[in-house]
Write a protein that holds these residues in place. Sequence first.
Motif, PDB file in Angstrom:
ATOM      1  N   PRO A   1       0.810  -1.212   0.000  1.00 56.51           N
ATOM      2  CA  PRO A   1       0.000   0.000   0.000  1.00 56.51           C
ATOM      3  C   PRO A   1       0.854   1.277   0.000  1.00 56.51           C
ATOM      4  CG  PRO A   1      -0.862  -1.568   1.576  1.00 56.51           C
ATOM      5  CD  PRO A   1       0.460  -2.103   1.101  1.00 56.51           C
ATOM      6  N   LEU A   2       2.141   1.135   0.310  1.00 56.94           N
ATOM      7  CA  LEU A   2       3.018   2.292   0.427  1.00 56.94           C
ATOM      8  C   LEU A   2       3.949   2.503  -0.753  1.00 56.94           C
ATOM      9  CD1 LEU A   2       4.026   1.661   4.143  1.00 56.94           C
ATOM     10  CD2 LEU A   2       2.161   3.091   3.270  1.00 56.94           C
TER      11      LEU A   2
ATOM     12  N   ILE B   1       7.562  -7.370   3.221  1.00 61.96           N
ATOM     13  CA  ILE B   1       6.302  -7.695   3.915  1.00 61.96           C
ATOM     14  C   ILE B   1       6.298  -7.265   5.377  1.00 61.96           C
ATOM     15  CG2 ILE B   1       5.687  -9.588   2.375  1.00 61.96           C
ATOM     16  CD1 ILE B   1       6.753 -11.508   4.486  1.00 61.96           C
ATOM     17  N   ASP B   2       7.378  -6.641   5.823  1.00 62.32           N
ATOM     18  CA  ASP B   2       7.472  -6.203   7.209  1.00 62.32           C
ATOM     19  C   ASP B   2       6.782  -4.859   7.396  1.00 62.32           C
ATOM     20  OD1 ASP B   2       8.905  -8.485   7.807  1.00 62.32           O
ATOM     21  OD2 ASP B   2      10.836  -7.528   7.424  1.00 62.32           O
ATOM     22  N   LEU B   3       5.469  -4.870   7.315  1.00 63.14           N
ATOM     23  CA  LEU B   3       4.668  -3.662   7.466  1.00 63.14           C
ATOM     24  C   LEU B   3       3.976  -3.666   8.819  1.00 63.14           C
ATOM     25  CD1 LEU B   3       2.844  -3.609   4.004  1.00 63.14           C
ATOM     26  CD2 LEU B   3       4.834  -2.275   4.663  1.00 63.14           C
ATOM     27  N   GLU B   4       3.610  -2.490   9.281  1.00 64.60           N
ATOM     28  CA  GLU B   4       2.773  -2.350  10.476  1.00 64.60           C
ATOM     29  C   GLU B   4       1.474  -1.709  10.066  1.00 64.60           C
ATOM     30  OE1 GLU B   4       2.633  -3.144  13.713  1.00 64.60           O
ATOM     31  OE2 GLU B   4       4.379  -4.391  13.368  1.00 64.60           O
ATOM     32  N   PRO B   5       0.365  -2.327  10.252  1.00 65.81           N
ATOM     33  CA  PRO B   5       0.200  -3.702  10.705  1.00 65.81           C
ATOM     34  C   PRO B   5       0.619  -4.677   9.604  1.00 65.81           C
ATOM     35  CG  PRO B   5      -1.925  -2.795  10.069  1.00 65.81           C
ATOM     36  CD  PRO B   5      -0.921  -1.678   9.940  1.00 65.81           C
ATOM     37  N   LEU B   6       0.760  -5.941   9.980  1.00 61.36           N
ATOM     38  CA  LEU B   6       1.101  -6.962   8.993  1.00 61.36           C
ATOM     39  C   LEU B   6       0.022  -7.022   7.920  1.00 61.36           C
ATOM     40  CD1 LEU B   6       2.381  -9.970  11.129  1.00 61.36           C
ATOM     41  CD2 LEU B   6       3.714  -8.550   9.564  1.00 61.36           C
TER      42      LEU B   6
ATOM     43  N   ILE C   1       0.227 -14.237   7.827  1.00 64.20           N
ATOM     44  CA  ILE C   1       0.017 -13.683   6.487  1.00 64.20           C
ATOM     45  C   ILE C   1      -0.409 -14.819   5.560  1.00 64.20           C
ATOM     46  CG2 ILE C   1       1.100 -12.502   4.528  1.00 64.20           C
ATOM     47  CD1 ILE C   1       3.174 -11.399   6.587  1.00 64.20           C
ATOM     48  N   GLY C   2      -1.587 -14.710   4.974  1.00 65.84           N
ATOM     49  CA  GLY C   2      -2.049 -15.717   4.024  1.00 65.84           C
ATOM     50  C   GLY C   2      -1.379 -15.547   2.670  1.00 65.84           C
ATOM     51  N   VAL C   3      -1.522 -16.529   1.814  1.00 69.66           N
ATOM     52  CA  VAL C   3      -0.955 -16.482   0.463  1.00 69.66           C
ATOM     53  C   VAL C   3      -2.047 -16.845  -0.533  1.00 69.66           C
ATOM     54  CG1 VAL C   3       0.766 -17.449  -1.123  1.00 69.66           C
ATOM     55  CG2 VAL C   3       1.342 -17.124   1.297  1.00 69.66           C
TER      56      VAL C   3
ATOM     57  N   ALA D   1      -8.746  -0.979  -3.968  1.00 70.53           N
ATOM     58  CA  ALA D   1      -9.891  -0.063  -4.018  1.00 70.53           C
ATOM     59  C   ALA D   1     -10.808  -0.301  -2.818  1.00 70.53           C
ATOM     60  CB  ALA D   1     -10.651  -0.240  -5.327  1.00 70.53           C
ATOM     61  N   GLU D   2     -10.804  -1.530  -2.313  1.00 65.96           N
ATOM     62  CA  GLU D   2     -11.559  -1.865  -1.103  1.00 65.96           C
ATOM     63  C   GLU D   2     -10.766  -1.534   0.161  1.00 65.96           C
ATOM     64  OE1 GLU D   2     -12.386  -6.030  -1.462  1.00 65.96           O
ATOM     65  OE2 GLU D   2     -13.826  -5.737  -3.072  1.00 65.96           O
ATOM     66  N   GLU D   3      -9.578  -0.945  -0.023  1.00 65.01           N
ATOM     67  CA  GLU D   3      -8.680  -0.559   1.065  1.00 65.01           C
ATOM     68  C   GLU D   3      -8.185  -1.747   1.877  1.00 65.01           C
ATOM     69  OE1 GLU D   3     -10.179   2.759   3.298  1.00 65.01           O
ATOM     70  OE2 GLU D   3     -10.538   3.920   1.468  1.00 65.01           O
ATOM     71  N   ARG D   4      -8.048  -2.881   1.221  1.00 62.21           N
ATOM     72  CA  ARG D   4      -7.477  -4.059   1.888  1.00 62.21           C
ATOM     73  C   ARG D   4      -5.995  -3.818   2.103  1.00 62.21           C
ATOM     74  NH1 ARG D   4     -10.716  -8.708   0.939  1.00 62.21           N
ATOM     75  NH2 ARG D   4      -9.341  -9.726   2.426  1.00 62.21           N
ATOM     76  N   TRP D   5      -5.472  -4.221   3.239  1.00 64.94           N
ATOM     77  CA  TRP D   5      -4.061  -4.036   3.599  1.00 64.94           C
ATOM     78  C   TRP D   5      -3.322  -5.312   3.191  1.00 64.94           C
ATOM     79  CZ3 TRP D   5      -1.638   0.269   4.612  1.00 64.94           C
ATOM     80  CH2 TRP D   5      -0.349   0.228   5.173  1.00 64.94           C
ATOM     81  N   ILE D   6      -2.824  -5.332   1.969  1.00 63.68           N
ATOM     82  CA  ILE D   6      -2.197  -6.505   1.380  1.00 63.68           C
ATOM     83  C   ILE D   6      -0.864  -6.123   0.755  1.00 63.68           C
ATOM     84  CG2 ILE D   6      -4.397  -7.650   0.929  1.00 63.68           C
ATOM     85  CD1 ILE D   6      -4.106  -6.759  -2.024  1.00 63.68           C
ATOM     86  N   VAL D   7      -0.079  -7.131   0.412  1.00 56.27           N
ATOM     87  CA  VAL D   7       1.125  -6.939  -0.391  1.00 56.27           C
ATOM     88  C   VAL D   7       1.034  -7.838  -1.601  1.00 56.27           C
ATOM     89  CG1 VAL D   7       2.649  -6.195   1.492  1.00 56.27           C
ATOM     90  CG2 VAL D   7       2.414  -8.621   1.001  1.00 56.27           C
TER      91      VAL D   7
END
Length: 113
Positions: free
Chosen positions: A25-26, A49-54, A82-84, A101-107
């Motif tokens: 997201p960043l 993948i070391d984000l806060e929050p995960l 963290i799922g895959v 677009a749904e603002e999901r916090w994913i990588v």
Amino acid sequence: MVTGFQGRGFRVRDDVFPGGLLLSPLRALAWDHAPAVDALTVAALGDFIDLEPLPEFLLLGTGAGLRQPPRAFVRVLEARGIGVEAMDSRAAARAWGVLRAEERWIVGALLPL
């Protein structure tokens, strides 16, 4: 958001990533030394993948076709909470846009096409 494909790579805004692509997201980063799906390790992702929050999960684009990542790779990420979700890289790029677009916090980790 991935805005297109070019050769084996991806376009994000005005930047072209000719190899793999790491998305959060960043930021969006070139994944120049992306391994083959069979050789994936969490170390290959670096600190991405070391984000806060995960992140909720890693959206894994496996190249031109769907391939399952190594079970050990999935287990390590799941142990961290963290799922895959694996799919071909074009589908993963499209899913990235919908999920963000749904603002999901994913990588996302997209292997070259």
